[in-house]
Design an enzyme around this catalytic site. Sequence first.
Site, mmCIF file in Angstrom:
data_model
loop_
_atom_site.group_PDB
_atom_site.id
_atom_site.type_symbol
_atom_site.label_atom_id
_atom_site.label_comp_id
_atom_site.label_asym_id
_atom_site.label_seq_id
_atom_site.Cartn_x
_atom_site.Cartn_y
_atom_site.Cartn_z
ATOM 1 N N GLU A 1 1.000 -1.309 -0.111
ATOM 2 C CA GLU A 1 -0.200 0.048 -0.181
ATOM 3 C C GLU A 1 0.867 1.143 0.016
ATOM 4 O O GLU A 1 0.383 2.411 -0.458
ATOM 5 C CB GLU A 1 -0.896 -0.200 1.377
ATOM 6 C CG GLU A 1 -2.371 0.412 0.722
ATOM 7 C CD GLU A 1 -3.354 0.220 1.938
ATOM 8 O OE1 GLU A 1 -2.920 0.440 3.131
ATOM 9 O OE2 GLU A 1 -4.678 -0.016 1.502
ATOM 10 N N HIS B 1 7.448 -26.633 1.002
ATOM 11 C CA HIS B 1 6.523 -27.638 0.236
ATOM 12 C C HIS B 1 5.452 -27.133 -0.640
ATOM 13 O O HIS B 1 4.460 -27.702 -0.792
ATOM 14 C CB HIS B 1 5.912 -28.618 1.299
ATOM 15 C CG HIS B 1 7.125 -29.344 2.305
ATOM 16 N ND1 HIS B 1 7.641 -30.403 1.890
ATOM 17 C CD2 HIS B 1 7.628 -28.712 3.411
ATOM 18 C CE1 HIS B 1 8.541 -30.589 2.841
ATOM 19 N NE2 HIS B 1 8.550 -29.691 3.846
ATOM 20 N N LYS C 1 -14.071 1.729 -3.631
ATOM 21 C CA LYS C 1 -14.890 2.218 -2.803
ATOM 22 C C LYS C 1 -16.102 2.783 -3.129
ATOM 23 O O LYS C 1 -17.292 2.613 -2.844
ATOM 24 C CB LYS C 1 -14.242 2.906 -1.701
ATOM 25 C CG LYS C 1 -13.188 2.252 -0.696
ATOM 26 C CD LYS C 1 -12.859 3.234 0.114
ATOM 27 C CE LYS C 1 -11.248 2.661 0.865
ATOM 28 N NZ LYS C 1 -10.692 3.459 1.795
#
Length: 441
Positions: free
Chosen positions: A291, A312, A426
Site C-alpha cells: 500500500e 513444500h 470504494k
Amino acid sequence: MPEDFPYEQITDGCFAESIGEHGLSRSAFEGALGATAAAIEKLRQRHDDGSLPLLRLPETHDDLPAIEARAAWHRERADDVVVLGTGGSSLGGQSLYALADAGFGPSGHAARLHFLDNVDPHTFDHMFRSLDLSRTDFIVISKSGGTAETMTQFLICLEAVVDEVGREMAADHFTVITEPGDNPLRTIAAEWGLLTLDHDPGIGGRYSALSLVGLLPAAIAGLDLGDVREGAHQVLYSTLHAARPEASDPAIGAAINVGLWQERGVAATVLMPYSDRLAWFAMWFRQLWAESLGKDGKGTLPVRAVGTVDQHSQLQLYLAGPADKLFTVIQTRTAGTGRIVSPELASDRRLAYLAGRKMGDLFDAEQRATTETLIRNGRPTRIIKVDRVDERTMGGLMMHYFLETIIAAHLLGVDPFDQPAVEEGKVLTREYLGQMEAHAR
Ligand code: PA5
C-alpha cells in the site's frame, strides 16, 4: 551494532559478486545507498520537529498506563475479545498477538483474541453461534471512522450485544479507537456511551502498530508494551544516528530492494520467517509494502512465505522459476530447543538422521539449508537473524520495515503515506449497494 540489537542483517547473498548475474552490482547498490542519505536526513528532521508522530512513539511511555488500564478492564470481564477493523487497523495487532497465542489460546488467564477483518457473513454467523456474548468484548478500530467493512461489523455486533445484555450494559463491552473530529463511528459511539480512545491523526493505519491500535490488543494478551517500544527505539535510534547510510540496516534494505528492481527487474520481495509467531508479521509487512509503494507504475510485489511450510509449496518456483524475486529469510535461533525425536521410535534406519534430534534442530537445519540453496541457485537472498521471537524483536522488526519502506518510497519517488488507487473500488461498492434492496430486520 550493540550486542542486544534486535536482529542482525546479512546481505552478502544479494550481490553479483556472491551469486552471479541475478545479484546486484556494487555500483548500483552504492548509487542507491548514497541516495538514501537524503531520506535519512528527512527522517531526522521529521523526528525532531514531530511532524511524523510514528517516529516519536518509540520514546513515548506516558500513554502506556491508559492502554494497560483499558486492557485490564477487558481481561477481567471477558473470555473472548473480538477486534473489529481492517488493513492497518488490524494487522499490527494480529502480528503482536501471534507472540502470545500459537493457536491454542494465550497463556495464563488472558482472554482469547479474535481479529475479524473481513465481512464474510458466514464468519460472523459462526462467531455469534460460538461465543458467549455476555462474556465477549469488542475493540472497534477505524482511523477514519467511516470504513464500510468496519462500520458494518460494528453495527451488527452492537445490535447483537444489545440483544444479549440490554442497552444499559452494552457499552461496557466496547472500546472504540478512532481519530478525533466528526466521523460516523465516533458519533455512534458517543450516542451509545462507548469508551472512545483517540487514534493519532498523524499516524496512518499501516503505520499504527506501535500506537494503541496494536498495543491495546497486545496488552490484553499480556505482552510487555515497553519492550515493544524499546525494540523499535533501538532500530530507530541506529538509523537516526547513523553517520553514513552504510550504518543503517533499513537504508541498506531499501537500497537493495530498489537497486535490484531497477538494475535486474526484480519485481517481487519475499519475506520468509522461520517462525510461526512471525507469520502474521509477514502479512503485516505485505500490506505495509504494497500500500505504501505501489504507485505510479512503481513498487515490487510483497510475498509472504513461512518456513518450513512453503518449502513444500513455493520453494520449487523460488529456486527454479524466474529469477525476479528478492528473498528475505528471517532465521530464528531454534537449535537445541523443543522435544526430542525418540531414538527408539525412530529406529527405522531411514529415520536415523532424525533419531535423538530435537524439533528445533530440524527447524534450524532447514532454515540454513533453504537459505544456502537459494544463494547457490543465484537468487538474491538477505538473512535477518533473530535470537529471540519476543516483544523487543517484534518492535525492532516493525521499525526496521517502517523505515525500509519509507526510505524505499523516497528512492522510488512515491508518497508512502497515501493510497489513492483504492478509492475507485470504494465508490463503486457504494453505487452497487445503492442498487440493492434494503432489508428490514
Ligand atoms: O493502512 C491504511 O491506511 C489502510 O489499510 C487502513 O488501515 C484501512 O483501510 C482501514 O482504514 P480505517 O482505519 O480508516 O478504517
